[in-house]
Design an enzyme around this catalytic site. Structure first.
Site, PDB file in Angstrom:
ATOM      1  N   CYS A  81      -3.585   1.527   6.622  1.00 24.02           N
ATOM      2  CA  CYS A  81      -3.957   1.038   7.955  1.00 24.02           C
ATOM      3  C   CYS A  81      -4.343   2.182   8.885  1.00 24.02           C
ATOM      4  O   CYS A  81      -4.773   1.936  10.012  1.00 24.02           O
ATOM      5  CB  CYS A  81      -2.819   0.215   8.536  1.00 24.02           C
ATOM      6  SG  CYS A  81      -1.253   1.042   8.381  1.00 24.02           S
TER       7      CYS A  81
ATOM      8  N   ASN B 180       0.807  -1.233   0.000  1.00 23.48           N
ATOM      9  CA  ASN B 180       0.000   0.000   0.000  1.00 23.48           C
ATOM     10  C   ASN B 180       0.836   1.277   0.000  1.00 23.48           C
ATOM     11  O   ASN B 180       0.359   2.320  -0.432  1.00 23.48           O
ATOM     12  CB  ASN B 180      -1.051  -0.012   1.114  1.00 23.48           C
ATOM     13  CG  ASN B 180      -0.454  -0.087   2.487  1.00 23.48           C
ATOM     14  OD1 ASN B 180       0.724  -0.388   2.627  1.00 23.48           O
ATOM     15  ND2 ASN B 180      -1.245   0.184   3.498  1.00 23.48           N
TER      16      ASN B 180
ATOM     17  N   GLU C 231       4.250  -3.658  12.413  1.00 26.82           N
ATOM     18  CA  GLU C 231       3.167  -2.687  12.235  1.00 26.82           C
ATOM     19  C   GLU C 231       2.055  -3.436  11.524  1.00 26.82           C
ATOM     20  O   GLU C 231       2.175  -3.788  10.355  1.00 26.82           O
ATOM     21  CB  GLU C 231       3.679  -1.495  11.417  1.00 26.82           C
ATOM     22  CG  GLU C 231       2.973  -0.222  11.788  1.00 26.82           C
ATOM     23  CD  GLU C 231       2.020   0.235  10.717  1.00 26.82           C
ATOM     24  OE1 GLU C 231       0.971  -0.417  10.591  1.00 26.82           O
ATOM     25  OE2 GLU C 231       2.333   1.217  10.034  1.00 26.82           O
TER      26      GLU C 231
ATOM     27  N   GLU D 188       7.752   3.163  14.479  1.00 23.74           N
ATOM     28  CA  GLU D 188       8.528   3.631  13.330  1.00 23.74           C
ATOM     29  C   GLU D 188       8.435   5.142  13.282  1.00 23.74           C
ATOM     30  O   GLU D 188       7.413   5.721  13.649  1.00 23.74           O
ATOM     31  CB  GLU D 188       7.988   3.032  12.035  1.00 23.74           C
ATOM     32  CG  GLU D 188       8.236   1.544  11.966  1.00 23.74           C
ATOM     33  CD  GLU D 188       7.865   0.917  10.643  1.00 23.74           C
ATOM     34  OE1 GLU D 188       8.580  -0.005  10.221  1.00 23.74           O
ATOM     35  OE2 GLU D 188       6.863   1.330  10.042  1.00 23.74           O
TER      36      GLU D 188
END
Ligand code: ADP
Length: 484
Positions: free
Chosen positions: A289, A156, A255, A465
């Site tokens: 997300c 994505n 993640e 992150e």
């Protein structure tokens, strides 16, 4: 077939060289806007992946670590080459992912921002002398590279996701083996072409493998030379990686999935809430997300908010991301399209009403362009409320009270991003503190940035992150006598 000066090579990269994959099977990469094949790339075999791991491990320097000044040069070099090549990288990204060209080029800028942030903040990894003298000793904490790392990215954000991981890995002095998603390996190959041509990185510092996820995943999990895995993707695969690395107790940064609540209180600036929702929800056609997945709207403002949203949605253009003026590209593949359609159908069958978009039976069956869709009357028994839709479906659910909505928002195994719209700062603070989500926006729908640590609570992941925390994921703190 795609032509690009950055895609002269269409293969993996091991130990400073393009891999010879002539004997490998290949797989096709599609343009989701047209259904046409863009390229065929190799499914690298286990021996090649193992070689990539060993080459990464071979370039790990512990006794004479890469100096911070050298790492800064790498980071600035990647930043500058991304910026200089944003147009072509963005075009490749647009073709294989489908997102509109300006959005794709914006993603390249976003990626460059992570390398820039790490370059500017590298001194955070300088050794730190302790002020206190426990046991009468002087101690210094060193931040050692964790080792060779495996970086696994989803489709994505074909350049954004690797930027978050690779910038932090390079900052820490960790060599990497990178595996892109099979839907979008071309942007990564293009990045490697720039690294190969324009930056004199030590051989083995960055390696690229592609092919069957199971084959590559098994080696990255089980090879003792891989010290850590950094993965972005589904919670389901995240659980597999946790299980498969348990034996060796590897370090993990994960993640995973989200189910983001977007809460609009009755005192919110509804125009701004609608505007931000459109920007948040339809980025990447809803395939991120951090996209709002459950939009909680106070009952008193539901009618007005619904109208503001549908006005905006009616003005959106869906189409091939290469065309001017397109707001939403196609979904990535048929499975992704079918999921959004299933969620829409399920919600309508259970009593939701359609405010904008098409009924499931009227949706096109021969392409991946899903119209932006708004439904209201969404309840907790609907699939779109419980699962991440990953598409341009906006589900509006009504609420009355603050505690009620915090409870509802938290009623999910996920905890990645959440958004609160209210004019009342005190209420925003209370609600943010109550939300079990790693990122909470107030009167904004923006998501992660290079400067801020981002990551999930609960089943949305482990680790962060971005920000200094992102760099610290890739180091081991080692306490040694002062002066070492
Ligand atoms: P998505 O639903 O976004 O495709 P996935 O979790 O399926 O998310 O995939 C994210 C990344 O993880 C992709 O690069 C994919 O190829 C990879 N992947 C999938 N399964 C595994 C596995 N068992 N081990 C390692 N990587 C995997």
């Amino acid at each position: 077939m795609i032509e690009s000066p950055l895609l002269q090579q269409r293969t993996g990269y091991i130990n400073g060289h393009w891999a010879d994959t002539t004997d490998c099977d290949t797989f096709a990469v599609f343009n989701p806007a047209t259904g046409k094949v863009l390229a065929r790339v190799p499914a690298m075999n286990a021996a090649m992946v193992t070689r990539a791991v060993e080459s990464a491990h071979g370039s790990l320097r512990l006794t004479q670590p890469y100096p911070l000044s050298e790492r800064r040069r790498w980071l600035e070099g990647v930043r500058d080459t991304l910026t200089a090549n944003r147009d072509e990288l963005g075009r490749i990204l647009c073709l294989e992912h489908g997102k509109p060209l300006p959005e794709a080029r914006g993603e390249v800028d976003y990626a460059a921002g992570f390398f820039d942030f790490c370059a500017r903040n590298l001194d955070a990894l300088q050794p730190r002398a302790l002020d206190e003298r426990p046991k009468n000793c002087d101690w210094t904490v060193h931040y050692r590279p964790v080792g060779a790392v495996g970086l696994i990215t989803p489709w994505n954000f074909p350049i954004g996701m690797i930027a978050k991981k690779l910038s932090a890995a390079l900052a820490a002095g960790c060599p990497a083996v990178i595996k892109p998603a099979s839907e979008t390996p071309l942007t990564m190959i293009a990045l490697f072409s720039l690294l190969h041509e324009q930056l004199a990185l030590p051989p083995g510092l960055v390696n690229l493998v592609m092919g069957k996820a199971r084959v590559i995943g098994t080696i990255l999990c089980q090879h003792p030379d891989v010290a850590m895995l950094s993965f972005t993707g589904s919670t389901e695969v995240g659980r597999t990686l946790i299980a498969d690395t348990a034996e060796q107790v590897k370090k993990l940064s994960l993640e995973l999935g989200g189910n983001a609540p977007y809460i609009v209180f009755e005192d919110a600036d509804l125009e701004a809430a609608a505007e931000n929702l459109v920007a948040n929800k339809f980025r990447g056609s809803g395939q991120t997300c951090v996209c709002a997945n459950r939009v909680f709207v106070h009952h008193r403002v539901m009618d007005r908010f619904g109208a503001l949203l549908t006005d905006r949605v009616a003005a959106m253009t869906v189409g091939d991301g290469l065309r001017d003026g397109v707001d939403l590209g196609p979904l990535i593949n048929q499975a992704g399209y079918d999921k959004v359609q299933r969620h829409l159908q399920d919600a309508l069958e259970k009593g939701a009403t359609l405010l904008a978009g098409q009924r499931p039976e009227d949706l096109s069956t021969d392409n991946l362009f899903f119209p932006p869709t708004v439904i209201r009357g969404v309840t907790a028994d609907m699939d779109c409320y419980r699962e991440e839709t990953f598409g341009p479906l906006v589900p509006l659910a009504g609420f009355d009270g603050e505690e009620e909505v915090v409870r509802a928002a938290n009623d999910t195994e996920f905890g990645l991003a959440a958004y609160v719209f209210t004019a009342d700062a005190e209420r925003a603070r209370r609600v943010a503190a109550g939300l079990r989500f790693g990122h909470v926006g107030w009167n904004t729908g923006t998501g992660p940035t290079p400067e801020a640590p981002f990551g999930g609570m609960k089943a949305s992941g482990i680790g962060r992150e971005g920000g200094l925390e992102g760099m610290f994921e890739f180091v081991e703190a080692q306490t040694v006598p002062r002066g070492f």
